[in-house]
Enzyme design. Structure first.
Site, PDB file in Angstrom:
ATOM      1  N   GLU A   1     -11.428  -1.698  -2.854  1.00 35.20           N
ATOM      2  CA  GLU A   1     -10.789  -0.932  -1.791  1.00 35.20           C
ATOM      3  C   GLU A   1      -9.706  -0.033  -2.399  1.00 35.20           C
ATOM      4  O   GLU A   1      -9.610   0.129  -3.613  1.00 35.20           O
ATOM      5  CB  GLU A   1     -10.183  -1.869  -0.749  1.00 35.20           C
ATOM      6  CG  GLU A   1      -9.140  -2.831  -1.297  1.00 35.20           C
ATOM      7  CD  GLU A   1      -8.706  -3.868  -0.275  1.00 35.20           C
ATOM      8  OE1 GLU A   1      -9.374  -4.022   0.757  1.00 35.20           O
ATOM      9  OE2 GLU A   1      -7.678  -4.533  -0.526  1.00 35.20           O
TER      10      GLU A   1
ATOM     11  N   ASP B   1       0.817  -1.217   0.000  1.00 39.53           N
ATOM     12  CA  ASP B   1       0.000   0.000   0.000  1.00 39.53           C
ATOM     13  C   ASP B   1       0.855   1.274   0.000  1.00 39.53           C
ATOM     14  O   ASP B   1       0.662   2.162   0.836  1.00 39.53           O
ATOM     15  CB  ASP B   1      -0.941   0.019   1.209  1.00 39.53           C
ATOM     16  CG  ASP B   1      -1.637  -1.301   1.445  1.00 39.53           C
ATOM     17  OD1 ASP B   1      -1.966  -1.979   0.459  1.00 39.53           O
ATOM     18  OD2 ASP B   1      -1.857  -1.657   2.619  1.00 39.53           O
TER      19      ASP B   1
END
Length: 334
Positions: free
Chosen positions: A221, A30
């Site tokens: 997401e 991420d």
């Protein structure tokens, strides 16, 4: 002769130590990136928020985590939380760097987003100090049908700050922030869904791999909104991360002339009705790719994300590539 030998050994030792500090092919999850002066900084998921620095975007040095210990507010808010912080987002405004971050119980929407600020990203600067401002927004099982993780700050055309966030459950959400960027400025009971895998409001996608039933199979997401020319572009990740060789992560894209949407894919289908054109997916080299950020520096746009390396046991690795624009849509370069 003895002094010369000692000097050579000391120089060799310094070179080896320096080489050990700098790494390529680093393992991250991420990631987001920001350039300050001539240095590049990556922030990513990890204990206390992992941080890396580089002078060339290739060789990276691991810096000390943003937080030496878990923020107390997060420990109080999330049962069992011990400091492993997810999916940070970095931005700069009015003399301050804003670092939004996620704290969560795995597989639950027992989650919250916090924010910290700093006047500099240079760890060797005497002014370097992260000031934590605590919780911005929180999701609670049974009360909110959304998950407060994966934040990204985006400004509307008039300068109003918004936070896009979300994972599974009802999908990706957009909420207005106050001008100080430290708190929400609207009723969180009515914030809109701007992207979902559901093609109909009442569609119940089946839960898979032990996911909570209320989260279902709405595997979307990692939202990131980037403004380019006359459009806002909504990037998102779909399907499943974090499974090594079994990861199926991929990135989708849609665009809108207004920040609030609707974001349409290349076929004209709205992302809040299940739309989204594939931007990048796994191949023989990468099992899955996703959770991206976008940044502009050195005269170019760049996309940063992680991929599960098929040549190295599916370990999550950094990917940083130029982002080109062709006929109004992003295309990932080399």
């Amino acid at each position: 002769m003895k002094k010369l030998t000692i000097a050579i050994l000391l120089i060799t030792s310094c070179i080896i130590t320096h080489a050990q500090e700098l790494k390529t092919g680093i393992s991250v999850h991420d990631p987001v990136i920001m350039k300050q002066d001539s240095a590049y900084y990556i922030f990513c998921t990890g204990m206390g928020i992992s941080m890396w620095s580089s002078a060339d975007k290739v060789h990276w040095k691991r810096e000390q985590p943003v937080f030496a210990s878990a923020p107390q507010w997060a420990v109080d808010a999330i049962p069992g939380f011990k400091g492993h912080i997810w999916a940070p987002d970095i931005s700069y405004y009015n003399g301050l760097y804003y670092l939004f971050y996620s704290v969560s119980a795995f597989g639950k929407n027992t989650s919250a987003i916090g924010v910290a600020t700093n006047t500099t990203l240079h760890p060797n600067d005497a002014a370097y100090k992260w000031v934590d401002h605590g919780k911005v927004i929180q999701s609670v099982p049974g009360n909110t049908n959304w998950n407060a993780i994966d934040p990204n700050l985006i400004m509307d055309k008039d300068g109003t700050p918004y936070l896009v966030f979300g994972s599974f459950w009802d999908g990706l959400k957009l909420v207005k922030l106050n001008n100080d960027r430290l708190s929400v400025a609207e009723n969180i009971e009515n914030i809109p869904t701007i992207a979902t895998r559901r093609k109909a409001v009442n569609e119940n996608l089946p839960a898979v791999d032990g996911n909570p039933v209320d989260a279902g199979g709405n595997a979307i997401e990692g939202p990131f909104i980037y403004r380019h020319d006359k459009y806002f572009y909504l990037f998102a990740s779909i399907d499943y991360c974090c499974k090594g060789p079994k990861s199926t992560y991929k990135m989708i894209i849609g665009r809108s002339k207004t920040l609030k949407g609707p974001y349409l894919d290349k076929t004209g289908l709205a992302m809040n009705k299940g739309g989204g054109s594939i931007l990048l997916e796994g191949d023989s080299n990468w099992y899955g790719v996703g959770h991206n950020g976008v940044a502009h520096f050195d005269g170019d746009d760049y996309i940063i994300y992680h991929g599960y390396d098929a040549a190295d046991r599916g370990i999550s690795k950094l990917q940083l590539k130029k982002l080109n624009w062709v006929n109004g849509w992003p295309v990932i370069g080399e």
